[in-house]
Design a protein around this motif. Structure first.
Motif, mmCIF file in Angstrom:
data_model
loop_
_atom_site.group_PDB
_atom_site.id
_atom_site.type_symbol
_atom_site.label_atom_id
_atom_site.label_comp_id
_atom_site.label_asym_id
_atom_site.label_seq_id
_atom_site.Cartn_x
_atom_site.Cartn_y
_atom_site.Cartn_z
ATOM 1 N N PRO A 7 0.267 -5.339 -1.300
ATOM 2 C CA PRO A 7 -0.902 -5.725 -0.506
ATOM 3 C C PRO A 7 -1.895 -6.571 -1.295
ATOM 4 N N ALA A 8 -1.502 -7.816 -1.553
ATOM 5 C CA ALA A 8 -2.343 -8.725 -2.333
ATOM 6 C C ALA A 8 -2.009 -10.152 -1.912
ATOM 7 N N PRO A 9 -2.909 -11.102 -2.199
ATOM 8 C CA PRO A 9 -2.574 -12.512 -1.917
ATOM 9 C C PRO A 9 -1.355 -12.931 -2.734
ATOM 10 N N ILE A 16 1.791 -12.050 -10.853
ATOM 11 C CA ILE A 16 0.894 -10.999 -10.394
ATOM 12 C C ILE A 16 1.262 -9.656 -11.031
ATOM 13 N N ASP A 17 0.240 -8.856 -11.226
ATOM 14 C CA ASP A 17 0.471 -7.471 -11.631
ATOM 15 C C ASP A 17 0.879 -6.681 -10.399
ATOM 16 N N PHE A 40 6.514 -8.548 -0.244
ATOM 17 C CA PHE A 40 5.856 -8.976 1.002
ATOM 18 C C PHE A 40 4.517 -8.270 1.102
ATOM 19 N N ASN A 41 3.566 -8.923 1.776
ATOM 20 C CA ASN A 41 2.221 -8.352 1.879
ATOM 21 C C ASN A 41 1.794 -8.033 3.311
ATOM 22 N N GLY A 42 2.743 -8.107 4.246
ATOM 23 C CA GLY A 42 2.444 -7.756 5.624
ATOM 24 C C GLY A 42 1.906 -8.893 6.457
ATOM 25 N N GLU A 43 1.741 -10.063 5.866
ATOM 26 C CA GLU A 43 1.188 -11.206 6.596
ATOM 27 C C GLU A 43 2.273 -12.139 7.126
ATOM 28 N N LEU A 63 6.292 -15.211 -8.735
ATOM 29 C CA LEU A 63 6.768 -15.545 -7.389
ATOM 30 C C LEU A 63 7.456 -16.903 -7.418
ATOM 31 N N LYS A 64 8.710 -16.925 -7.001
ATOM 32 C CA LYS A 64 9.542 -18.127 -7.120
ATOM 33 C C LYS A 64 9.718 -18.886 -5.806
ATOM 34 N N VAL A 65 10.097 -18.157 -4.749
ATOM 35 C CA VAL A 65 10.479 -18.798 -3.484
ATOM 36 C C VAL A 65 9.888 -18.014 -2.319
#
Length: 241
Positions: A7-9, A16-17, A40-43, A63-65
Motif C-alpha cells: 500500500p504505497a505509491p 522501495i522498502d 500491487f497497491n490496489g489501484e 520496480l521493473k515492469v
C-alpha cells in the motif's frame, strides 16, 4: 511468482522498502537478492520487481515492469452477509474475494448469534482486511474488495442503493438462475441471512424496500454456502467465470 500487496505509491524504476509484513514473507520464503516478485497497491495493475536487498526484518525491491492486466468482473457484486457464528465469516470473505466480489457488508439481524461491540468490530474489521489482502495476493486480483463496518439490517435496507438488491430465500417463487438468464450483466447486491435465515418480518421489510427475493433451488443452503453459490451462479450466467 510470489505476489504481495504494497500500500504505497509505485512507479517503474523506483526502489522501495517493502512493508514489514511483506519483508517477513520474503524472509520466510527464503527469497534471494535478484529474485522476481509482483507488487500491487490496489489501484489497478501490478509491477514486476526484483529483490534489491534483504535483511532479517527488512527488504527492498526495484520496480521493473508495469503489467496493466486485470482479472476483475465486468460488473460489481456486493455481498451483504448477516454475521455467522465462529470463523465462518473468515471463510466467506476469502472465497468471495476469489470469486471476484467488489464489496462486503457485514450485517446484524435478529437470528445472528454473533453480536459485536465497537471494540470487537474494529478488531474483526482489521482481521478481515488481512484476509482480503491475502486472498487478492493468492487469486491474482490487483484490487481489494471494499469492506464496510457492520450495520444493522434495517439501516442497510434504508440506505439508497442504485444497485439491484437480491435476497436469497427458500420461500421465493423465482430462482436466481431464471432471473439472471433474462437480465443483462449489472451491479448487484446479494443479501444473505444468518444461520436460521431471516425472519418473515425481516423478509417483509426487505421486500418493502425493493429487494427481490430469489431462491437457489429446492435445497436449503447453509449461510456460508448460499452467498458463494450465488456469486458463482451469477458469474457463470454473465460470463464472469
Amino acid at each position: 511468482m510470489p505476489r504481495f500487496f504494497c500500500p504505497a505509491p509505485l512507479s517503474i524504476g523506483s526502489v522501495i522498502d517493502l512493508p514489514e509484513t511483506v519483508a517477513h514473507h520474503v524472509f520466510v520464503l527464503r527469497l534471494q537478492t535478484g529474485d522476481t516478485i509482483q507488487l500491487f497497491n490496489g489501484e489497478g495493475g501490478c509491477y514486476v520487481a526484483s529483490i534489491a536487498d534483504i535483511a532479517k526484518k527488512r527488504a527492498s525491491a526495484e520496480l521493473k515492469v508495469f503489467l496493466p492486466e486485470e482479472v476483475e468482473l465486468p460488473y460489481s457484486l456486493t455481498l451483504a452477509q448477516a454475521l455467522p457464528e465462529g470463523s465462518k465469516m473468515d471463510w466467506i470473505i476469502e472465497k468471495a474475494m476469489e470469486l471476484g466480489i467488489s464489496s462486503i457488508q457485514p450485517l446484524a439481524s435478529q437470528r445472528c448469534v454473533v453480536r459485536l461491540s465497537a471494540e470487537r468490530a474494529e478488531k474483526k474489521l482489521s482481521h478481515w482486511e488481512g484476509i482480503i489482502v491475502a486472498a487478492a495476493e493468492q487469486s491474482g486480483r490487483n484490487r481489494l474488495a471494499h469492506l464496510s463496518a457492520p450495520l444493522d439490517l434495517g439501516k442497510w435496507l434504508g440506505q439508497q442503493d442504485i444497485h439491484q438488491r437480491i435476497m436469497l430465500s427458500p420461500r421465493a417463487d423465482q430462482s436466481l438462475a431464471e432471473w439472471t438468464k433474462h437480465r443483462a450483466p449489472q451491479a448487484v447486491s446479494l443479501l444473505i441471512g444468518p444461520e436460521g435465515g431471516f425472519t418473515e418480518e425481516e423478509e417483509d421489510m426487505a421486500t418493502r424496500q425493493g429487494v427481490i427475493a430469489l431462491s437457489m433451488g429446492p435445497r436449503i443452503l447453509r449461510t456460508e454456502t448460499a452467498g458463494l453459490a450465488a456469486i458463482a451462479a451469477i458469474n457463470a450466467a454473465w460470463g464472469g467465470m
